[in-house]
Design a protein around this motif. Structure first.
Motif, mmCIF file in Angstrom:
data_model
loop_
_atom_site.group_PDB
_atom_site.id
_atom_site.type_symbol
_atom_site.label_atom_id
_atom_site.label_comp_id
_atom_site.label_asym_id
_atom_site.label_seq_id
_atom_site.Cartn_x
_atom_site.Cartn_y
_atom_site.Cartn_z
ATOM 1 N N SER A 488 0.846 -1.187 0.000
ATOM 2 C CA SER A 488 0.000 0.000 0.000
ATOM 3 C C SER A 488 0.884 1.240 0.000
ATOM 4 C CB SER A 488 -0.891 0.004 1.255
ATOM 5 O OG SER A 488 -1.662 1.178 1.322
ATOM 6 N N LEU A 489 0.517 2.207 -0.856
ATOM 7 C CA LEU A 489 1.295 3.442 -0.921
ATOM 8 C C LEU A 489 1.330 4.135 0.435
ATOM 9 C CD1 LEU A 489 0.036 4.938 -4.307
ATOM 10 C CD2 LEU A 489 1.737 3.144 -3.897
ATOM 11 N N SER A 490 0.233 4.036 1.166
ATOM 12 C CA SER A 490 0.179 4.576 2.523
ATOM 13 C C SER A 490 -0.189 3.462 3.488
ATOM 14 C CB SER A 490 -0.846 5.707 2.627
ATOM 15 O OG SER A 490 -1.036 6.074 3.984
ATOM 16 N N GLY A 491 0.587 3.360 4.541
ATOM 17 C CA GLY A 491 0.283 2.401 5.587
ATOM 18 C C GLY A 491 -0.158 3.069 6.871
ATOM 19 N N GLU A 492 -0.332 4.416 6.816
ATOM 20 C CA GLU A 492 -0.736 5.095 8.041
ATOM 21 C C GLU A 492 -1.221 6.524 7.817
ATOM 22 O OE1 GLU A 492 0.566 5.099 12.608
ATOM 23 O OE2 GLU A 492 2.253 5.211 11.205
ATOM 24 N N HIS A 493 -0.561 7.283 6.986
ATOM 25 C CA HIS A 493 -0.805 8.720 6.925
ATOM 26 C C HIS A 493 -1.838 9.132 5.893
ATOM 27 C CE1 HIS A 493 3.547 8.977 8.582
ATOM 28 N NE2 HIS A 493 2.670 8.829 9.553
ATOM 29 N N GLY A 494 -2.277 8.223 5.061
ATOM 30 C CA GLY A 494 -3.291 8.541 4.077
ATOM 31 C C GLY A 494 -2.710 9.011 2.761
ATOM 32 N N ASP A 495 -3.593 9.290 1.811
ATOM 33 C CA ASP A 495 -3.183 9.636 0.450
ATOM 34 C C ASP A 495 -3.072 11.139 0.249
ATOM 35 O OD1 ASP A 495 -3.185 6.928 -0.413
ATOM 36 O OD2 ASP A 495 -5.365 7.015 -0.531
#
Length: 1012
Positions: A488-495
């Protein structure tokens, strides 16, 4: 990579956001909304940034007093076709918390825990509730919210829902989506409803009722059915998939959960008004194991072997982060010595109902890992306090890596990708190879390794077009790398804006079209936080530093930690928001009193940056013309009243210099600003009274009785205060009948003690000398009892503190120059200078070297910095040198009697906390037989001249009422109150019945009778 055609809509969106007359629109908001409606440049500047690379000034800001008022604000925006951004703590790293929209900030008023059901482990909360504050309220039930991001002391529940937040505890408790039961939401077109799981019966009931809600649910069911195969096959099956919308929550096996589908939507679909969330039990006991490996990739390889032990958290950290932690003193040397050898570590935390149970789980893991392949070096921390200090090293990763010494500044942009945990080691190797191939400096790699989430900050050069192009190239290649791992491009902070444009690489175009349909169901007009996730702005649009090219001004301070550039200092804040914490540490007292973003360290830093952005550089001759990041918000530079007003409530406590993760020093920035703002202009009256206090004190010493009478006669004192800019509710301090320096000159000559060949200069600061000379006398007794020959400067001198704090820096420099020249012979002989007033001592240790850089006395100023000590530091060093206790540094003589130990609470002065620290005081007091509790309640609120000045009284008192006053009042009878700072003692006396004492007084009283 081709730019999605939809991104061209951003120009249309921005035009729509500003087409309506702002003044008329603001008036409508103010008339209909119960809250604070602000469209002024200062507020817009403060909200122009989050923790990302982007700068987008809002149209205006609404701070609603109730949830209903916030909903009304959104309705007004809809009626006028104005975009809306619902914002929590403003710490997002992907740009989702800035926009050309009306910002609704819930964090000041809408913070309530509405209800809690301990048996069901459920709570209903408002969106602005701060996570740590909420967990404090829940602690009586031994319950907490499961996810715990590193910003737990400032992030809000609404923000966590918007970003689908995680943190280290997600290893055990899942992402925020796993905590959400129901949400009360508001759509842009005015539909307000509770959403959650939807049974077939509930769905049928909604359809039977008809209307907008039925339309939404029908469209969601159609979207799910049309995209079911894509959702099931194209969504990565990993624990940290945060990118994209949660369309998988609409699947039949997920009970068509509309609430969870909305989690992580970053305010692009609905506004969350209230949330019902699941709670988890607070672990009764915890233990921490540290596994050391030869490098971070090898640590990543070991994750799969650790996971079966079911830890509460499984974090990774490399040697670069550890070295930065050592440099920033994020943990004590004793704690860092517990780290096993290696260059990459796994930190494994276990929980248990008993300490033995938690420790047993830790020991079992050590045994299993040591018996397997590639056995690690193991460390097992037994002290919970040491565990917590080491854990904070990992939590402080973002701040520690932002400005690595000797290396380029780093930025977000690829800081939280996630891959399958069992493939983490290989991904780390490939990711490091990509960084090398793109010719970036080595970066620190750390993160939530148990869930395959890797944090880093990369030294992108975002100050020119070429650097922005390299940033885009890297992001696209990194996205393809993550997608190749099924990550996943983001694993925590969002897109947000950082990764929204890259989602086709991860999901494919067909799934992205489903996202667009999902967005259109709730927000067909694209008015909710436009340009994020769906139809995103380009990732290299709106870049903060690309549009930041101000001319470098001549300054008084040298700003050595900012490449000697005020422009860099003004842009130093990275938006972590630790200054918005409600407790712990010193910063930011004015935010704690007001709850205002503009009065936080972060808010002021952003305003200063916008001020500098409005000072054109060579590439942007007109700050009013929009550049790559938009037009400047503040264009009147040093003369700006918006900046002055934002800095006015800064107490100049210096707490941010030590407590801010990137060491923003707002006290220094404020002094610099005031010097320019009032150059050639009439200053506020308090600058001439409190700012010139050393001069008035010298004059008052000629007739202290008359001075006291004039300042305390009813009627006359009111006139004096009004003329002097002093709040009428403040009692003026009384001048002593005899100054300390006059007493010292006339006291009988003392013969040197045996071995008293060590000279010290006892600094007669203005406050000790003129108001509390008994402290100076006590210090002389302690120093002489410890074997020192005490000297006092023969002529009146000053450190310049009051001129610095009021921004009269030319005067301060002259005062310091005179002082240093007078002290020079002793300094060159290596004689220590002992400070009793912490704020004056801090001037010598920090302000003076930065103010006098390049001056003719610079070398002696550096000697003064290096040779200045607090009384406790000198006594502590003396004990270390002698290997035993001296009379002034120890209570061994008294401790030999059957008398009880002395109990005390200590309020460290903020400048001491920030510059010198309080460790030496604690060690000296302990050896003197004093059981001391060091208060962690923040600034006293008086802060030198601040609390005396007209217009500051309410904030000054509010700060004291939140911290030091209750702490003193709650102390057990007979407890001594220690406060070395004149301001601290004055404020404590003003609000309590206590008589606070200086360390020198207490130690003098503990001396043997023949030494007093």
């Amino acid at each position: 990579m081709a730019v999605p055609a939809e991104t061209t809509r951003q120009d249309e969106q921005r035009a729509g956001a500003t087409a309506y007359g702002k003044d008329a629109f603001r008036r409508v908001l103010a008339e209909r909304v119960d809250g604070e409606v602000r469209f002024d440049p200062g507020t817009r500047a403060a909200y122009s940034h989050d923790s990302s690379n982007y700068q987008q000034p809002p149209i205006g800001v609404v701070v609603p007093r109730t949830v209903e008022a916030g909903a009304e604000a959104a309705l007004v925006c809809a009626e006028h076709d104005v975009p809306v951004l619902s914002r929590g703590g403003g710490t997002s790293l992907a740009g989702q918390c800035v926009n050309d929209a009306v910002v609704i900030d819930w964090s000041k008023y809408c913070r309530a825990l509405i209800s809690v059901d301990p048996e069901a482990r459920r709570a209903v909360v408002e969106p602005g509730a701060c996570l740590d504050d909420l967990n404090d309220e829940l602690s009586g039930h031994r319950l907490m919210v499961g996810p715990k991001p590193s910003t737990h002391d400032t992030c809000t529940i609404g923000g966590m829902i918007g970003n689908n937040s995680c943190g280290a505890s997600a290893q055990a408790y899942g992402k925020m989506v796993d905590s959400v039961v129901r949400l009360e939401v508001l759509t842009y077109d005015g539909l307000r409803m509770w959403v959650g799981e939807t049974s077939d019966e509930e769905y049928a009931r909604i359809q039977a009722e008809g209307g907008r809600r039925a339309e939404i649910y029908r469209a969601l069911r159609d979207l799910r059915d049309d995209g079911m195969e894509l959702i099931r096959t194209r969504y990565p099956d990993i624990p940290r998939r945060v990118s994209g919308y949660n369309l998988d929550s609409l699947l039949p096996e997920k009970n068509f959960d509309v609430a969870r589908a909305l989690v992580g939507s970053e305010g692009t679909l609905v506004i969350v008004l209230r949330a019902e969330i699941r709670l988890v039990p607070v672990p009764a006991y915890q233990s921490l194991v540290v596994l050391g490996y030869d490098d971070i990739a090898a640590a990543g390889d070991a994750v799969a072997r650790v996971l079966p032990s079911r830890p509460l958290a499984l974090e990774g950290m490399d040697d670069t982060l550890l070295d930065l932690a050592k440099g920033d003193h994020l943990a004590g040397p004793a704690v860092l010595e517990e780290m096993p050898d290696g260059a990459g570590w796994l930190m494994v935390r276990f929980g248990g109902d008993t300490k033995d149970e938690a420790d047993e789980r830790a020991r079992n893991l050590i045994g299993e890992m040591e018996d397997g392949p590639n056995p690690p070096r193991c460390g097992f921390l037994h002290d919970p306090a040491e565990e917590e200090r080491l854990w904070k090293v990992r939590e402080a990763g973002l701040g520690a890596t932002a400005y690595p010494p000797g290396r380029p500044d780093t930025h977000e942009g690829w800081e939280d990708a996630a891959v399958p945990p069992d493939r983490l080691g290989d991904y780390l190797r490939d990711f490091r190879a990509l960084i090398r191939d793109c010719r970036f400096d080595p970066v620190s790699l750390y993160g939530h390794f148990g869930q395959g989430c890797v944090h880093t900050r990369i030294p992108f050069d975002l100050e020119d077009e070429g650097g922005a192009e390299r940033y885009r190239e890297f992001a696209e290649r990194a996205a393809r790398l993550v997608a190749s791992y099924g990550g996943s491009l983001s694993g925590e902070h969002g897109d947000g804006q950082s990764r929204g444009e890259l989602l086709p690489i991860m999901f494919g175009d067909e799934v992205v079209r489903l996202f667009e349909r999902f967005k259109a169901v709730f927000d067909p007009g694209n008015r909710m936080n436009p340009g994020k996730i769906v139809h995103p702005h380009r990732l290299d649009d709106d870049l903060d530093h690309l549009a930041y090219d101000p001319s470098e001004p001549d300054t008084h301070f040298s700003f050595p930690d900012d490449h000697h550039r005020f422009t860099h200092a003004a842009a130093r804040c990275v938006g972590i928001g630790k200054c918005r914490a409600s407790s712990g540490g010193v910063m930011c007292p004015s935010y704690r009193a007001t709850g205002e973003e503009e009065h936080s360290t972060r808010g002021r830093a952003r305003i200063l940056m916008e001020m500098m952005r409005g000072m054109p550089g060579d590439d942007m001759p007109d700050p009013a013309v929009p550049g790559p990041g938009g037009a400047a918000v503040i264009t009147d530079g040093w003369r700006s009243e918006d900046v002055r007003d934002a800095l006015d409530l800064c107490l100049a406590c210096k707490g941010c210099r030590s407590d801010c993760p990137v060491n923003v020093d707002m006290a220094t920035y404020k002094a610099e600003f005031l010097a320019h703002h009032y150059k050639g202009r009439i200053r506020p009256p308090a600058h001439y009274t409190m700012g010139w206090l050393p001069l008035w004190a010298r004059i008052a010493a000629l007739a202290p009785g008359a001075a006291n009478t004039a300042l305390h006669i009813p009627g006359l004192d009111a006139v004096a205060k009004r003329i002097g800019g002093i709040d009428p509710r403040r009692d003026m301090p009384r001048f002593a009948g005899q100054r300390f320096t006059d007493w010292f000159k006339t006291r009988p000559a003392r013969s040197a003690r045996d071995g008293a060949d060590k000279r010290v200069v006892l600094w007669p600061d203005t406050f000790t000398n003129n108001f509390h000379p008994h402290i100076g006398k006590a210090a002389v007794r302690v120093l002489e009892a410890s074997g020192y020959q005490v000297e006092v400067p023969p002529v009146p001198l000053c450190c310049g503190l009051t001129w610095i704090s009021t921004g009269q820096l030319d005067v301060a420099a002259r005062v310091l120059r005179r002082t240093v020249r007078a002290l020079a012979p002793r300094l060159r002989d290596g004689v220590p200078v002992i400070g009793l007033e912490p704020s004056c001592t801090a001037v010598f240790r920090a302000d003076a070297p930065e103010l006098m850089a390049g001056d003719s006395v610079e070398d002696d100023v550096k000697r003064l910095r290096d040779q200045t000590r607090t009384l406790a530091e000198l006594l502590d060093e003396h004990q270390e040198e002698t290997g035993g206790a001296s009379p002034g540094a120890s209570h061994d003589v008294v401790a030999g009697l059957d008398s009880p130990r002395v109990r005390a609470i200590a309020q460290p002065h903020c400048h001491q906390h920030a510059i010198m620290g309080f460790g030496a005081d604690e060690r000296v007091l302990s050896r003197a037989g004093v059981d001391v509790e060091t208060l962690d309640v923040g600034c006293c609120g008086l802060a030198g001249n601040f609390g005396f000045e007209a217009g500051h009284y309410e904030v000054s008192i509010a700060v004291a009422e939140q911290g030091v006053w209750p702490a003193v009042q709650d102390a057990d009878p007979g407890t001594a109150v220690l406060a070395d700072g004149f301001s601290c003692r004055t404020q404590i006396e003003a609000g309590t019945g206590a008589r606070p004492r200086h360390l020198a007084e207490l130690l003098a009283d503990l001396l043997p009778e023949d030494e007093r």
